[in-house]
Motif scaffolding. Structure first.
Motif, PDB file in Angstrom:
ATOM      1  N   GLU A  66     -16.232   8.794 -39.497  1.00  0.00           N
ATOM      2  CA  GLU A  66     -14.824   7.443 -38.622  1.00  0.00           C
ATOM      3  C   GLU A  66     -15.783   6.261 -38.274  1.00  0.00           C
ATOM      4  OE1 GLU A  66     -12.277   8.805 -37.358  1.00  0.00           O
ATOM      5  OE2 GLU A  66     -12.655  10.135 -38.511  1.00  0.00           O
ATOM      6  N   SER A 271      -8.454  11.951 -39.188  1.00  0.00           N
ATOM      7  CA  SER A 271      -8.190  10.630 -38.387  1.00  0.00           C
ATOM      8  C   SER A 271      -6.987  10.260 -39.665  1.00  0.00           C
ATOM      9  CB  SER A 271      -8.971   9.777 -37.911  1.00  0.00           C
ATOM     10  OG  SER A 271      -9.241   9.212 -38.884  1.00  0.00           O
ATOM     11  N   THR A 288      -9.516   5.394 -36.843  1.00  0.00           N
ATOM     12  CA  THR A 288      -9.938   6.168 -36.240  1.00  0.00           C
ATOM     13  C   THR A 288      -9.924   6.943 -34.770  1.00  0.00           C
ATOM     14  OG1 THR A 288     -10.861   4.789 -34.629  1.00  0.00           O
ATOM     15  CG2 THR A 288     -11.644   4.533 -37.385  1.00  0.00           C
ATOM     16  N   SER A 289     -10.605   8.529 -35.524  1.00  0.00           N
ATOM     17  CA  SER A 289     -10.462   9.373 -34.685  1.00  0.00           C
ATOM     18  C   SER A 289     -10.747   8.950 -32.625  1.00  0.00           C
ATOM     19  CB  SER A 289     -11.029  10.822 -33.806  1.00  0.00           C
ATOM     20  OG  SER A 289     -12.685  10.230 -34.334  1.00  0.00           O
TER      21      SER A 289
END
Length: 354
Positions: A66, A271, A288-289
Motif C-alpha cells: 500500500e 485496493s 490505497t486501502s
C-alpha cells in the motif's frame, strides 16, 4: 481465519512430494512412543510457528504494498505536473522572446524619431501642424513602449516562478521515485522471507495444513444456499445502480491472481481490485486501502450494503468489497486468487460507502 492457510496449501502443492516408497529400516507400526509423541508435538508447534511467521510477513508485505501504491500514484501525478510546467515554461519563454522583439522595434523607432529636442524642432519646422501630428504619434509609441515593458516584466516573473516550481517538482519526483523503489524492495524481501518459511515445512506439515485448510474453507463458506451470487447482489436491501455495477465487476474478477501493485484488468492487489471495480461503475476511489478508509460515508458493519468497502486491521492495510450474505470479495495475498470470504475474516477497521 488466517491468510496463511491457503498460501501454505498452495505452496505445499508446488513443492516436491516425498518419495512414495517405504523406508526399509522403518520400525513396524505400533503404539506411538514417547519420542514419537514429542516429535508430533514439536511438529505441531513448528507448523503453528510457521503460520504465525508467514501471516506476519504477509501483513508486512501488504502494508509495504500500500505504501508502494501511494508512492507510485504520487510519482505519476508529479510526472504529469512536471510535464505541464515544462510546457508552460516553453510557452512563457516564447512569449518573453516575442515581447523583447517588439520592445526592440519600438525602442529603435523612438530613438530615430526623438533624437532632437521637440521644442527646437517645432521652431525650425516649416510644417508645425505636421510636426505636432508626428509628436502625438511618438507619444502613443512611448505609451505603448511602457505597456509592452510592463507586460515583459510580468511574463519574466511568471516564467521565473514556473521554472522554480518545475525544479522543485523534479526534486520531489526523484524522492518519490526512490520511495517507490524502497517499498518495492521491502515487499520483495517480505515475500521472499515468507517463501523461505513455507519451503522449510516438512511433507507431514504440508499435509496437516491441507487438511486444516479444507476444514476452514468449508466452515467459512457456510451452507450452499448462503453462497453469494449474481441474483443476491442486493440481498434484502436496495442499493444504487452504481454499487450493483461495482459488485458485478468484482464478481467478474473472482479467480484472477493476486499481484501486488496491480489494479486490473487481469491481476489485482487488495485496493487495486476495489478501485478497479468501482471505476467500472463510473466512480473514482483512492488507490490505497488507507485512502479508501476515508472515502465516502462511514457506516456500521451491521448496516453494510453490497458495494461497501470493508477495511481491515488498525493500520487499514487490507480492503475488500462487501457483496451481501455476510461475504466480501477480496484479493487476499500473493499466491492466492480473488475470492469470496466472510466479512469478519479479520478485524474490521471501518466500512465505507463510496
Amino acid at each position: 481465519m488466517t491468510m496463511l492457510s491457503a498460501a501454505l496449501a498452495a505452496s505445499a502443492v508446488a513443492l516436491s512430494a516425498a518419495p512414495a516408497g517405504a523406508d526399509p529400516g522403518a520400525r513396524p507400526a505400533g503404539p506411538p512412543s514417547s519420542d514419537a509423541q514429542r516429535g508430533d508435538a514439536h511438529g505441531a508447534q513448528s507448523t503453528s510457528s510457521a503460520k504465525r511467521t508467514v501471516d506476519r510477513l504477509f501483513h508486512q508485505a501488504e502494508r509495504a504494498t500500500e505504501k508502494y501504491n501511494l508512492a507510485k500514484e504520487h510519482t505519476d501525478e508529479l510526472r504529469d505536473r512536471v510535464n505541464v510546467l515544462h510546457n508552460r515554461v516553453a510557452r512563457g519563454q516564447e512569449k518573453v522572446n516575442q515581447l523583447r522583439g517588439a520592445l526592440g522595434a519600438l525602442a529603435g523607432a523612438q530613438y530615430r524619431s526623438g533624437g532632437v529636442d521637440p521644442s527646437l524642432t517645432l521652431l525650425l519646422t516649416e510644417d508645425p501642424d505636421g510636426f505636432l501630428t508626428k509628436s502625438a504619434t511618438l507619444d502613443r509609441i512611448t505609451n505603448r513602449h511602457t505597456g509592452q515593458l510592463r507586460m515583459l516584466r510580468t511574463a519574466q516573473r511568471v516564467l521565473r516562478q514556473e521554472r522554480t516550481e518545475a525544479a522543485g517538482k523534479l526534486v520531489e519526483l526523484e524522492r518519490s521515485r526512490k520511495a517507490v523503489s524502497q517499498h518495492k524492495r521491502e515487499v520483495t524481501a517480505k515475500l521472499a522471507a515468507a517463501r523461505t518459511v513455507l519451503n522449510g515445512l516438512t511433507q507431514a506439515e504440508r499435509d496437516e495444513v491441507r487438511r486444516g485448510e479444507r476444514a476452514q474453507r468449508t466452515e467459512r463458506q457456510g451452507r450452499p444456499d448462503e453462497q453469494p451470487g449474481e441474483a443476491g447482489v442486493a440481498g434484502a436491501v436496495t442499493v444504487s445502480s452504481r454499487a450493483a455495477a461495482a459488485v458485478r465487476a468484482a464478481q467478474q474478477a473472482v479467480g484472477s491472481p493476486y499481484a501486488w501493485g496491480q489494479a486490473g484488468p487481469s491481476a489485482y492487489d487488495c485496493s487495486g481490485l476495489t478501485q478497479w471495480a468501482w471505476h467500472r461503475a463510473g466512480v473514482s476511489v483512492p488507490r490505497t486501502s488507507q485512502g479508501q478508509a476515508g472515502a465516502g460515508q462511514r457506516v456500521p458493519l451491521s448496516q453494510a450494503q453490497p458495494g461497501d468497502l470493508v477495511v481491515y486491521r488498525d493500520d487499514a492495510s487490507h480492503v475488500g468489497m462487501y457483496v451481501g450474505s455476510g461475504q466480501v470479495i477480496h484479493a487476499p495475498y500473493p499466491g492466492a486468487q480473488v475470492r469470496y470470504d466472510p466479512v469478519q475474516m479479520m478485524p474490521v477497521s471501518s466500512v465505507n460507502r463510496p
